[in-house]
Write a protein that holds these residues in place. Sequence first.
Motif, PDB file in Angstrom:
ATOM      1  N   PHE B 118       0.652  -1.446  -0.050  1.00 29.80           N
ATOM      2  CA  PHE B 118       0.085   0.196  -0.015  1.00 29.80           C
ATOM      3  C   PHE B 118       1.016   1.258   0.028  1.00 29.80           C
ATOM      4  O   PHE B 118       0.540   2.286   0.073  1.00 29.80           O
ATOM      5  N   LEU B 119       1.993   1.091  -0.037  1.00 33.63           N
ATOM      6  CA  LEU B 119       3.013   2.143  -0.031  1.00 33.63           C
ATOM      7  C   LEU B 119       3.339   2.627  -1.385  1.00 33.63           C
ATOM      8  O   LEU B 119       3.436   1.659  -2.108  1.00 33.63           O
ATOM      9  N   ASN B 120       3.172   3.765  -1.616  1.00 30.28           N
ATOM     10  CA  ASN B 120       3.556   4.481  -3.222  1.00 30.28           C
ATOM     11  C   ASN B 120       5.099   4.126  -3.347  1.00 30.28           C
ATOM     12  O   ASN B 120       5.827   4.000  -2.334  1.00 30.28           O
ATOM     13  N   TRP B 121       5.669   4.039  -4.569  1.00 34.15           N
ATOM     14  CA  TRP B 121       7.044   3.591  -4.854  1.00 34.15           C
ATOM     15  C   TRP B 121       7.748   4.881  -4.746  1.00 34.15           C
ATOM     16  O   TRP B 121       9.018   4.919  -4.296  1.00 34.15           O
ATOM     17  N   VAL B 122       7.107   6.042  -4.623  1.00 27.36           N
ATOM     18  CA  VAL B 122       7.734   7.324  -4.143  1.00 27.36           C
ATOM     19  C   VAL B 122       8.431   7.221  -2.793  1.00 27.36           C
ATOM     20  O   VAL B 122       9.525   7.607  -2.360  1.00 27.36           O
ATOM     21  N   ILE B 123       7.299   6.616  -1.926  1.00 30.91           N
ATOM     22  CA  ILE B 123       8.051   6.422  -0.578  1.00 30.91           C
ATOM     23  C   ILE B 123       8.968   5.391  -0.454  1.00 30.91           C
ATOM     24  O   ILE B 123      10.105   5.630   0.219  1.00 30.91           O
ATOM     25  N   VAL B 124       8.600   4.241  -0.950  1.00 35.47           N
ATOM     26  CA  VAL B 124       9.600   3.075  -0.888  1.00 35.47           C
ATOM     27  C   VAL B 124      10.785   3.459  -1.592  1.00 35.47           C
ATOM     28  O   VAL B 124      12.187   3.115  -0.662  1.00 35.47           O
ATOM     29  N   GLY B 125      10.804   4.116  -2.429  1.00 33.70           N
ATOM     30  CA  GLY B 125      12.294   4.509  -3.146  1.00 33.70           C
ATOM     31  C   GLY B 125      13.017   5.354  -2.408  1.00 33.70           C
ATOM     32  O   GLY B 125      14.170   5.082  -2.165  1.00 33.70           O
ATOM     33  N   GLY B 126      12.236   6.361  -1.777  1.00 34.31           N
ATOM     34  CA  GLY B 126      12.849   7.230  -0.914  1.00 34.31           C
ATOM     35  C   GLY B 126      13.644   6.634   0.215  1.00 34.31           C
ATOM     36  O   GLY B 126      14.655   6.753   0.686  1.00 34.31           O
ATOM     37  N   ILE B 127      12.788   5.535   0.993  1.00 34.25           N
ATOM     38  CA  ILE B 127      13.466   4.813   2.005  1.00 34.25           C
ATOM     39  C   ILE B 127      14.561   3.952   1.622  1.00 34.25           C
ATOM     40  O   ILE B 127      15.631   3.850   2.372  1.00 34.25           O
ATOM     41  N   VAL B 128      14.498   3.137   0.244  1.00 38.61           N
ATOM     42  CA  VAL B 128      15.544   2.589  -0.009  1.00 38.61           C
ATOM     43  C   VAL B 128      16.737   3.247  -0.293  1.00 38.61           C
ATOM     44  O   VAL B 128      17.885   2.893   0.018  1.00 38.61           O
ATOM     45  N   ILE B 129      16.528   4.431  -1.117  1.00 35.84           N
ATOM     46  CA  ILE B 129      17.884   5.193  -1.228  1.00 35.84           C
ATOM     47  C   ILE B 129      18.590   5.647  -0.076  1.00 35.84           C
ATOM     48  O   ILE B 129      19.649   5.548   0.268  1.00 35.84           O
ATOM     49  N   THR B 130      17.678   6.012   1.149  1.00 35.08           N
ATOM     50  CA  THR B 130      18.195   6.736   2.310  1.00 35.08           C
ATOM     51  C   THR B 130      19.055   5.404   3.065  1.00 35.08           C
ATOM     52  O   THR B 130      20.145   5.662   3.602  1.00 35.08           O
ATOM     53  N   ILE B 131      18.480   4.197   2.863  1.00 33.83           N
ATOM     54  CA  ILE B 131      19.079   2.989   3.414  1.00 33.83           C
ATOM     55  C   ILE B 131      20.444   2.759   2.957  1.00 33.83           C
ATOM     56  O   ILE B 131      21.341   2.435   3.715  1.00 33.83           O
ATOM     57  N   PHE B 132      20.406   2.851   1.578  1.00 33.11           N
ATOM     58  CA  PHE B 132      21.813   2.240   0.864  1.00 33.11           C
ATOM     59  C   PHE B 132      22.753   3.506   0.546  1.00 33.11           C
ATOM     60  O   PHE B 132      23.717   3.099   0.145  1.00 33.11           O
ATOM     61  N   SER B 133      22.423   4.824   0.817  1.00 33.60           N
ATOM     62  CA  SER B 133      23.405   5.926   0.451  1.00 33.60           C
ATOM     63  C   SER B 133      24.619   5.772   1.175  1.00 33.60           C
ATOM     64  O   SER B 133      24.693   5.197   2.270  1.00 33.60           O
ATOM     65  N   GLN B 134      25.737   6.571   0.410  1.00 36.95           N
ATOM     66  CA  GLN B 134      27.008   6.109   0.993  1.00 36.95           C
ATOM     67  C   GLN B 134      27.453   6.866   2.288  1.00 36.95           C
ATOM     68  O   GLN B 134      28.036   6.505   3.021  1.00 36.95           O
ATOM     69  N   ILE B 142      26.904   0.835   9.059  1.00 38.80           N
ATOM     70  CA  ILE B 142      27.408  -0.523   9.857  1.00 38.80           C
ATOM     71  C   ILE B 142      28.688  -0.929   9.210  1.00 38.80           C
ATOM     72  O   ILE B 142      29.747  -1.266   9.870  1.00 38.80           O
ATOM     73  N   MET B 143      28.794  -0.901   7.779  1.00 36.83           N
ATOM     74  CA  MET B 143      29.967  -1.254   7.281  1.00 36.83           C
ATOM     75  C   MET B 143      31.445  -0.317   7.567  1.00 36.83           C
ATOM     76  O   MET B 143      32.278  -0.942   7.724  1.00 36.83           O
ATOM     77  N   ARG B 144      31.024   0.852   7.729  1.00 36.44           N
ATOM     78  CA  ARG B 144      32.087   1.720   8.148  1.00 36.44           C
ATOM     79  C   ARG B 144      32.747   1.215   9.548  1.00 36.44           C
ATOM     80  O   ARG B 144      33.968   1.389   9.912  1.00 36.44           O
ATOM     81  N   TRP B 145      31.805   0.853  10.305  1.00 38.80           N
ATOM     82  CA  TRP B 145      32.016   0.556  11.619  1.00 38.80           C
ATOM     83  C   TRP B 145      32.711  -0.897  11.960  1.00 38.80           C
ATOM     84  O   TRP B 145      33.806  -0.961  12.535  1.00 38.80           O
ATOM     85  N   LEU B 146      32.331  -1.637  11.038  1.00 38.65           N
ATOM     86  CA  LEU B 146      33.079  -2.891  10.850  1.00 38.65           C
ATOM     87  C   LEU B 146      34.215  -2.907   9.978  1.00 38.65           C
ATOM     88  O   LEU B 146      35.363  -3.396  10.361  1.00 38.65           O
ATOM     89  N   THR B 147      34.259  -2.437   8.878  1.00 41.03           N
ATOM     90  CA  THR B 147      35.445  -2.411   8.139  1.00 41.03           C
ATOM     91  C   THR B 147      36.235  -1.075   7.855  1.00 41.03           C
ATOM     92  O   THR B 147      37.416  -1.214   7.400  1.00 41.03           O
ATOM     93  N   GLY B 148      35.612   0.179   8.317  1.00 42.56           N
ATOM     94  CA  GLY B 148      36.325   1.297   8.105  1.00 42.56           C
ATOM     95  C   GLY B 148      36.214   1.948   6.562  1.00 42.56           C
ATOM     96  O   GLY B 148      36.507   2.729   6.452  1.00 42.56           O
ATOM     97  N   ASP B 149      35.284   0.939   5.856  1.00 40.83           N
ATOM     98  CA  ASP B 149      35.223   1.705   4.511  1.00 40.83           C
ATOM     99  C   ASP B 149      33.813   1.615   4.035  1.00 40.83           C
ATOM    100  O   ASP B 149      32.948   0.627   4.538  1.00 40.83           O
ATOM    101  N   SER B 150      33.150   2.386   3.041  1.00 39.20           N
ATOM    102  CA  SER B 150      31.879   2.404   2.703  1.00 39.20           C
ATOM    103  C   SER B 150      31.971   1.860   1.418  1.00 39.20           C
ATOM    104  O   SER B 150      32.873   1.888   0.572  1.00 39.20           O
ATOM    105  N   TYR B 151      30.880   1.596   0.798  1.00 43.70           N
ATOM    106  CA  TYR B 151      30.718   0.952  -0.617  1.00 43.70           C
ATOM    107  C   TYR B 151      29.604   1.719  -1.163  1.00 43.70           C
ATOM    108  O   TYR B 151      28.316   1.900  -0.870  1.00 43.70           O
ATOM    109  N   PRO B 152      29.696   2.167  -2.748  1.00 40.14           N
ATOM    110  CA  PRO B 152      28.574   2.806  -3.335  1.00 40.14           C
ATOM    111  C   PRO B 152      27.599   2.053  -3.917  1.00 40.14           C
ATOM    112  O   PRO B 152      27.585   1.588  -5.052  1.00 40.14           O
ATOM    113  N   TYR B 153      26.823   1.279  -3.062  1.00 33.76           N
ATOM    114  CA  TYR B 153      25.656   0.281  -3.425  1.00 33.76           C
ATOM    115  C   TYR B 153      24.855   0.865  -4.726  1.00 33.76           C
ATOM    116  O   TYR B 153      24.599   0.253  -5.402  1.00 33.76           O
ATOM    117  N   LEU B 154      24.475   2.097  -4.512  1.00 29.45           N
ATOM    118  CA  LEU B 154      23.497   2.511  -5.764  1.00 29.45           C
ATOM    119  C   LEU B 154      24.213   2.999  -6.952  1.00 29.45           C
ATOM    120  O   LEU B 154      23.524   3.244  -8.080  1.00 29.45           O
TER     121      LEU B 154
END
Lengths: 528, 299
Positions: B118-134, B142-154
């Motif tokens: 029931f969520l619009n893609w505009v909302i889901v897209g915003g959430i997804v981008i926020t979760i995976f942004s660098q 979490i990755m920075r905390w574990l490995t000290g480096d980040s990864y450009p998932y998007l």
Amino acid sequence: MKTMRKSVSFMLASLVVLVTILAACSGGNNEGTTGGESDPNVKKDPITVSMYDRGNVPPEVGTVDNNLWTQWINETVPVEYVPVPRWESVQRFNTLLAAGDAPDLILEYDNAYRNQLYLQKQLMPIEELIEQHSVEYKALLEEFPLLRQLGTKSDGQLYEFGRLLGYIPGGYLFIREDLLEAAGLEVPQTVEEAYEAMKKVKADQLATFGTNMSGYNWMDVAFQNTTWVLEDGDMVKDWERVAAATQYKKQLFDEGLIDRDFMTDKNGEKALQDFVQGNTFMFGFAGNALLVYNNYETLKSNVPDAKLAVIPLPRSEFGQFSPYFNDPVQMTGVVNIKAEDPESVMRYVDLMSSDSMAHTLKYGQEGVHYEMVDGVEQTLDQDKYEKEVSWLGDYRMLGGQHIINEFTKYLEDLDQSDPFDKEVHTLLETAFNLYIDRERPLPEVTKYMPGLPDDIQFVVSNVNEPMSDLWSRAIVGGSNATVDKTLEEAKTLWSRSDGEQVEQFYLEWYRENKDTWVFTEDLYDMNF
Amino acid sequence: MFKSRRFQYNIPLFIMFAPIIAYFLIFKFAPMGGLVIAFKNYNFTDGIWGSAWVGLDHFHTLFTNPNMLNILRNTLVLSFLQLVLGFPFPILLALMINEIRRSWFKKTVQTAVFFPHFLNWVIVGGIVITIFSQETGIVNNIMRWLTGDSYPYLYNTGSWLAIFIGSGIWKSAGWGAIIYLAALAGVDQSLYEAAGLDGASRLRQMWHISLPSIRPVIFIILILSIGSIMEVGFDQVYMLQNSAVSQIADVISTWNYRVGITGGRFSLAAALGFFESIIGLILVLTANSIARRFNNGLW
């Protein structure tokens, strides 16, 4: 038997209803055409005019298409407004046009869209209309020939109404003066100095980001990355500047001086948030004076020590340029070819173009919203003004709006006794003096690029985005995607997508029009 | 025929059916006439009938366009992956929900997995981008905390694809499970009892009773989704794409939006849509004829 007969008649009845509905649908608005002939005794239908809906009309005053101003205008020219959502205006106009319900007068800022309407044979030439029925607009047309020049389409006829705006800064480059001082730096004069300054500020952990990539990108302006440039007296496609600008951005990206998520920040909202939270050192911003005020205020409330300065764009190897300012003369209105009563449309345009109307739409009505004190308008009740007059910007889309320059009026309205207002005043005034100056011109050959014919337009809309994606990938691609390699790829893509046709078009267009067209240097000698 | 007793007897039913026929005629069949603009140079003024005929010009423009091959490939790849990877999830989900015995828990789980639909893609897209942004995304934190480096998932095509498919599954699996749950509810309970008495474990019951019972439904859904393999839902891909991944994320629908609709080239957009539908139709027919060999055809 009886029930059966009943149901048969019911079925017949419903068929009749259905057929009537269908007939009504296809009939459209035919009934209007016969009434449109000029018989003075028959009362004419009101003309229809588009009106942007920004959701900013206070409910107490009315709605977009019915409020105290629409009623007031209706007393002079009967007009019915067609609300059009500001940020989806093109889609809305397309729907209205396809349904045959488009307004008689279409007011839209988007040049490319109006040209598209022209290409689709949707517009009425207005030369004769103005000649025969206009007073106010005709006078403006004579005083400012630019209006005619810009409103003329490729078939040589005049199609567009426009407005005169005066000079209004639109883009800014801000720098955090407090951080500059903390890092012991001077205002950077060149792009290299700017890079060094960002690096220093980041190294000293004074700010998270050196500058912003999403939102208003000042770097493209500084490098004159405008796709079309003049070389040896001809207008040609640029490759050198885009490569240099990309190299610069790539360097910033690789060293973490810009937000690495810039590509997912499509509307620049995140960049703005970072800036007002004090995370950004240099910030390119596009918006009106009010937005500058509001964002600076937010920044101050988050970081009380923050101090902004507005600076000229750093010089690059291609010269020194300025961020954009609003078109001093801007085309805005076209007449639907299906308009039944063009004469009334002209009367409406004249009404809205007049000096007195421009004045009223800015200050309100004398005695109601303001009174004259020593020859100066003084607002009687600020709240009433905000509620009833302040949102009338979209009524000021035609004619001589330059008599009250929005920007200078905003400056005058600032309260000089308030220290913050005074600071913003200085900031905006500096911007005005720095950016509207022929010594540091706009980077483009002209602000008024010609409308493209259909086939060229297709090539452009097909190739533009893949090209800019290619350059973006070079920025984020690390050591794998060098600028040189991308340049090769871009050139291949360009020629594979028939880019030469576009080059040919602009080349010929420039050769034919270089003596008559309005170019960037012409913008600095307007007598407003 | 109209005089036959049977027809007269059923007249009330025909009357009730009339609005549905009208609906299909007016809203489904009549608009198909608009397809003629794919063969014309449509403009608003001349209208659908008045515009000039251009034959197959638009199709020619489309298929001589150097970017078209890439766009078609992207469309097929994205949609094929969506189908292959996404298809089993609603079935698995339905089987699992079906095994839950406590009804309050079952209802809670069901509601929770339906909700994203029931969520619009505009909302889901915003959430997804926020979760995976660098810079600020939780995954990279979490990755920075574990490995000290980040990864450009998007920005990386591989990880972007995974995020694209994954978010689609997350959003639609629960909703897709409804139809399987309904089919499972219809399975004769005595079969399970009998199998239980014979000592069949829960897994065995699932494999030998639940799955075969919903097989016809699975085939129907499969055939229908094969028909839409040329369509990548516009909202999802438009919200999630960015310049770095456009070489795999630019699909028919986004190209059509950019060049066709906002560029005002409606005839071209119609031509591409027409082509898309024809491929879809061929695929549905093929899928159905294959399914018929296994006696599970749709018609």
